[in-house]
Design an enzyme around this catalytic site. Structure first.
Site, PDB file in Angstrom:
ATOM      1  N   ARG A 118       0.816  -1.229   0.000  1.00 49.95           N
ATOM      2  CA  ARG A 118       0.000   0.000   0.000  1.00 49.95           C
ATOM      3  C   ARG A 118       0.843   1.270   0.000  1.00 49.95           C
ATOM      4  O   ARG A 118       0.403   2.338   0.419  1.00 49.95           O
ATOM      5  CB  ARG A 118      -0.975   0.014   1.178  1.00 49.95           C
ATOM      6  CG  ARG A 118      -1.897  -1.186   1.187  1.00 49.95           C
ATOM      7  CD  ARG A 118      -3.144  -0.970   1.995  1.00 49.95           C
ATOM      8  NE  ARG A 118      -4.020  -2.112   1.835  1.00 49.95           N
ATOM      9  CZ  ARG A 118      -4.013  -3.183   2.606  1.00 49.95           C
ATOM     10  NH1 ARG A 118      -3.188  -3.253   3.633  1.00 49.95           N
ATOM     11  NH2 ARG A 118      -4.835  -4.176   2.372  1.00 49.95           N
ATOM     12  N   LYS A 140       3.707  11.490 -11.468  1.00 46.11           N
ATOM     13  CA  LYS A 140       2.818  10.668 -12.296  1.00 46.11           C
ATOM     14  C   LYS A 140       3.488   9.313 -12.495  1.00 46.11           C
ATOM     15  O   LYS A 140       4.622   9.247 -12.978  1.00 46.11           O
ATOM     16  CB  LYS A 140       2.577  11.321 -13.659  1.00 46.11           C
ATOM     17  CG  LYS A 140       1.480  12.355 -13.652  1.00 46.11           C
ATOM     18  CD  LYS A 140       1.124  12.740 -15.070  1.00 46.11           C
ATOM     19  CE  LYS A 140       0.015  13.790 -15.097  1.00 46.11           C
ATOM     20  NZ  LYS A 140      -0.269  14.264 -16.465  1.00 46.11           N
ATOM     21  N   GLU A 182      10.154  17.333 -25.029  1.00 47.22           N
ATOM     22  CA  GLU A 182       9.462  17.713 -23.776  1.00 47.22           C
ATOM     23  C   GLU A 182       9.994  19.045 -23.246  1.00 47.22           C
ATOM     24  O   GLU A 182       9.247  19.839 -22.681  1.00 47.22           O
ATOM     25  CB  GLU A 182       9.619  16.630 -22.703  1.00 47.22           C
ATOM     26  CG  GLU A 182       8.827  15.346 -22.958  1.00 47.22           C
ATOM     27  CD  GLU A 182       7.322  15.459 -22.641  1.00 47.22           C
ATOM     28  OE1 GLU A 182       6.839  16.552 -22.308  1.00 47.22           O
ATOM     29  OE2 GLU A 182       6.644  14.410 -22.749  1.00 47.22           O
ATOM     30  N   LYS A 218       7.835  23.190 -14.138  1.00 52.81           N
ATOM     31  CA  LYS A 218       6.914  22.079 -13.867  1.00 52.81           C
ATOM     32  C   LYS A 218       6.593  21.978 -12.366  1.00 52.81           C
ATOM     33  O   LYS A 218       5.455  21.744 -11.984  1.00 52.81           O
ATOM     34  CB  LYS A 218       7.501  20.759 -14.379  1.00 52.81           C
ATOM     35  CG  LYS A 218       6.556  19.595 -14.122  1.00 52.81           C
ATOM     36  CD  LYS A 218       6.906  18.339 -14.869  1.00 52.81           C
ATOM     37  CE  LYS A 218       5.855  17.268 -14.529  1.00 52.81           C
ATOM     38  NZ  LYS A 218       6.077  16.017 -15.232  1.00 52.81           N
ATOM     39  N   GLU A 228      -3.940  17.380 -11.179  1.00 58.29           N
ATOM     40  CA  GLU A 228      -4.380  17.699 -12.538  1.00 58.29           C
ATOM     41  C   GLU A 228      -5.890  17.916 -12.654  1.00 58.29           C
ATOM     42  O   GLU A 228      -6.567  17.288 -13.464  1.00 58.29           O
ATOM     43  CB  GLU A 228      -3.930  16.581 -13.497  1.00 58.29           C
ATOM     44  CG  GLU A 228      -3.942  17.043 -14.943  1.00 58.29           C
ATOM     45  CD  GLU A 228      -3.290  16.040 -15.897  1.00 58.29           C
ATOM     46  OE1 GLU A 228      -2.085  15.789 -15.754  1.00 58.29           O
ATOM     47  OE2 GLU A 228      -3.998  15.543 -16.768  1.00 58.29           O
ATOM     48  N   ARG A 232      -2.497  21.857 -14.447  1.00 59.98           N
ATOM     49  CA  ARG A 232      -1.504  20.835 -14.837  1.00 59.98           C
ATOM     50  C   ARG A 232      -1.807  20.222 -16.208  1.00 59.98           C
ATOM     51  O   ARG A 232      -0.909  19.698 -16.864  1.00 59.98           O
ATOM     52  CB  ARG A 232      -1.413  19.745 -13.756  1.00 59.98           C
ATOM     53  CG  ARG A 232      -0.282  18.772 -14.037  1.00 59.98           C
ATOM     54  CD  ARG A 232       0.032  17.854 -12.878  1.00 59.98           C
ATOM     55  NE  ARG A 232       1.109  16.949 -13.237  1.00 59.98           N
ATOM     56  CZ  ARG A 232       1.722  16.134 -12.416  1.00 59.98           C
ATOM     57  NH1 ARG A 232       1.362  16.097 -11.138  1.00 59.98           N
ATOM     58  NH2 ARG A 232       2.690  15.337 -12.825  1.00 59.98           N
ATOM     59  N   ASN A 236       0.133  18.734 -20.803  1.00 59.58           N
ATOM     60  CA  ASN A 236      -0.197  17.721 -21.820  1.00 59.58           C
ATOM     61  C   ASN A 236      -0.157  18.292 -23.233  1.00 59.58           C
ATOM     62  O   ASN A 236      -0.620  17.635 -24.176  1.00 59.58           O
ATOM     63  CB  ASN A 236      -1.586  17.126 -21.543  1.00 59.58           C
ATOM     64  CG  ASN A 236      -1.626  16.397 -20.216  1.00 59.58           C
ATOM     65  OD1 ASN A 236      -0.628  15.808 -19.808  1.00 59.58           O
ATOM     66  ND2 ASN A 236      -2.751  16.440 -19.527  1.00 59.58           N
ATOM     67  N   HIS A 239       0.254  16.087 -26.240  1.00 60.10           N
ATOM     68  CA  HIS A 239       0.152  14.696 -25.796  1.00 60.10           C
ATOM     69  C   HIS A 239      -1.123  13.989 -26.247  1.00 60.10           C
ATOM     70  O   HIS A 239      -1.143  12.771 -26.341  1.00 60.10           O
ATOM     71  CB  HIS A 239       0.267  14.609 -24.271  1.00 60.10           C
ATOM     72  CG  HIS A 239       1.682  14.756 -23.785  1.00 60.10           C
ATOM     73  ND1 HIS A 239       2.424  15.893 -24.021  1.00 60.10           N
ATOM     74  CD2 HIS A 239       2.499  13.913 -23.093  1.00 60.10           C
ATOM     75  CE1 HIS A 239       3.634  15.740 -23.478  1.00 60.10           C
ATOM     76  NE2 HIS A 239       3.700  14.552 -22.913  1.00 60.10           N
ATOM     77  N   HIS A 243      -0.016  10.748 -27.831  1.00 58.44           N
ATOM     78  CA  HIS A 243      -0.311   9.396 -27.325  1.00 58.44           C
ATOM     79  C   HIS A 243      -1.004   8.547 -28.388  1.00 58.44           C
ATOM     80  O   HIS A 243      -0.760   7.343 -28.500  1.00 58.44           O
ATOM     81  CB  HIS A 243      -1.184   9.469 -26.069  1.00 58.44           C
ATOM     82  CG  HIS A 243      -0.419   9.840 -24.834  1.00 58.44           C
ATOM     83  ND1 HIS A 243      -1.021  10.085 -23.614  1.00 58.44           N
ATOM     84  CD2 HIS A 243       0.897  10.021 -24.624  1.00 58.44           C
ATOM     85  CE1 HIS A 243      -0.093  10.394 -22.717  1.00 58.44           C
ATOM     86  NE2 HIS A 243       1.077  10.365 -23.306  1.00 58.44           N
ATOM     87  N   HIS A 255       8.037   8.336 -27.580  1.00 52.71           N
ATOM     88  CA  HIS A 255       7.182   9.340 -26.937  1.00 52.71           C
ATOM     89  C   HIS A 255       7.572  10.771 -27.338  1.00 52.71           C
ATOM     90  O   HIS A 255       6.713  11.578 -27.704  1.00 52.71           O
ATOM     91  CB  HIS A 255       7.248   9.161 -25.421  1.00 52.71           C
ATOM     92  CG  HIS A 255       6.418  10.138 -24.661  1.00 52.71           C
ATOM     93  ND1 HIS A 255       5.044  10.166 -24.733  1.00 52.71           N
ATOM     94  CD2 HIS A 255       6.762  11.160 -23.821  1.00 52.71           C
ATOM     95  CE1 HIS A 255       4.577  11.149 -23.975  1.00 52.71           C
ATOM     96  NE2 HIS A 255       5.602  11.763 -23.411  1.00 52.71           N
TER      97      HIS A 255
HETATM   98  N1  GLY Z   1       4.002  14.859 -18.126  1.00 49.57           N
HETATM   99  C1  GLY Z   1       2.988  15.738 -17.744  1.00 49.57           C
HETATM  100  C2  GLY Z   1       2.765  15.806 -16.273  1.00 49.57           C
HETATM  101  O1  GLY Z   1       3.561  15.308 -15.498  1.00 49.57           O
HETATM  102  O2  GLY Z   1       1.773  16.341 -15.855  1.00 49.57           O
END
Ligand code: GLY
Length: 350
Positions: A118, A140, A182, A218, A228, A232, A236, A239, A243, A255
């Site tokens: 956990r 993330k 990125e 960031k 998010e 946040r 993206n 993305h 994706h 990516h």
């Molecule tokens: N890669 C985008 C984020 O971490 O929100």
């Protein structure tokens, strides 16, 4: 050495520098314990040995696991193997795992840490530019499902991020370029101070500073919107289409390359739809191209929209897309899913 503090639900530091003493820095964030160090077959053996030696010298009891490099490893089977290995190594609640690698290693290891017993501690040690500027920071964690990328995961922050830029020296040019995608994305979001660096010839010489700028931007966003719910989502940029491109290519397209394509296509769409001023797409495309990145893909708007709608950025009948309105001024736009195909199409046909 540059330390950036991130005041998330669990505060931690991102430490960026050259030839870092990993053992000593680790020990100042995590008390010596048993650990599984996860890396992949792309991480040079000498880096792994150097880190293992350094952390053993500081009293850590280290087991290692090396997974095959590539997105194919970011799945349930590898996750299960890692969790079983953590149990075999006898990790308890006071122990930790370490991700020494790129985005796949970091996402997978963070997810394993978040569900084992956990939740136990984990540490990010990025060895690719992409992981350094983006995926190792912000908590993330995820694996991919058959239905799409990163569809099972957790927001789960590390204890510390130790970014030794000397690990980037041996990266192949195309892998380095993926990280630049990125970083350029962060430049489009944050403004000219960072974005303009990618038009200069001294990127590699100043990479620690560039990483620091990306992480600072960031980190600020993550502090304001860790889970998010709003701001946040800006991270993206590129993305949603990116994706879809990765998935459509069977992850043959990396990516970073997919994000570059997605960002350029979204800029062209936004311009064509009147959401971005004339010239915006060209500004972004020029920088991407100058850094060896692609700006277009072979897939149709219909294919891209279909895969993009499986993405977790969809909520009900709407999908949030990120619009580059200006360098340093991106905005979120909610589109009815029925309009996504036409929106993407506007960026393809130009
Ligand atoms: N890669 C985008 C984020 O971490 O929100």
């Amino acid at each position: 050495m540059n330390t950036i503090h991130i005041e998330a639900s669990k505060p931690y530091d991102v430490i960026i520098g050259k030839d870092l003493d990993m053992g000593q820095l680790l020990e100042s964030a995590v008390s010596p314990c048993r650990t599984v160090l996860v890396s992949d077959s792309n991480v040079p053996l000498k880096y792994r040995q150097k880190v293992v030696r350094s952390i053993r010298n500081c009293g850590f009891d280290v087991c290692t696991m090396v997974i095959p490099a590539g997105e194919e490893s970011k799945n349930m089977e590898t996750l299960e193997g890692l969790l079983e290995y953590m149990a075999d190594c006898g990790l308890t609640r006071t122990d930790c795992v370490i991700a020494l690698g790129g985005g796949v290693v970091g996402d997978l290891t963070g997810f394993a840490a978040g569900c084992y017993l956990r939740g136990i501690k984990y540490v990010q040690m990025p060895t690719t530019l992409l992981a350094a500027v983006d995926s190792s920071v912000g908590g993330k964690t995820a694996i991919d499902l058959m239905a799409g990328k990163n569809l099972a995961g957790l927001f789960y922050q590390p204890e510390v991020v130790l970014c030794d830029v000397s690990f980037l020296d041996s990266l192949p040019e195309d892998v380095f370029a993926c990280g630049l995608a990125e970083a350029i994305k962060t430049g489009v979001l944050s403004g000219h101070e960072l974005f303009d660096r990618f038009s200069r010839p001294d990127i590699k010489e100043n990479i620690a500073e560039i990483i620091s700028l990306c992480v600072r931007y960031k980190g600020d966003v993550v502090q304001r919107d860790e889970f998010e719910t709003g701001e946040r989502k800006l991270l993206n940029l590129g993305h949603t289409i990116g994706h879809a491109i990765e998935k459509l290519s069977g992850y043959e397209i990396a990516h970073g390359q997919a994000v570059a394509m997605g960002m350029a296509m979204m800029a062209r769409s936004a311009e064509a739809m009147g959401d971005a001023p004339e010239g915006m797409a060209e500004t972004i495309e020029k920088v991407l191209t100058a850094n060896g990145l692609p700006t277009d893909c072979e897939y149709s708007a219909g294919q891209l929209a279909q895969f993009a709608l499986n993405d977790k950025k969809r909520t009900g009948d709407e999908i949030t897309i990120v619009i580059p309105a200006a360098i340093g001024e991106c905005t979120l736009k909610k589109l009815p899913v029925s309009e996504l195909k036409d929106y993407i199409s506007a960026g393809i046909s130009k």
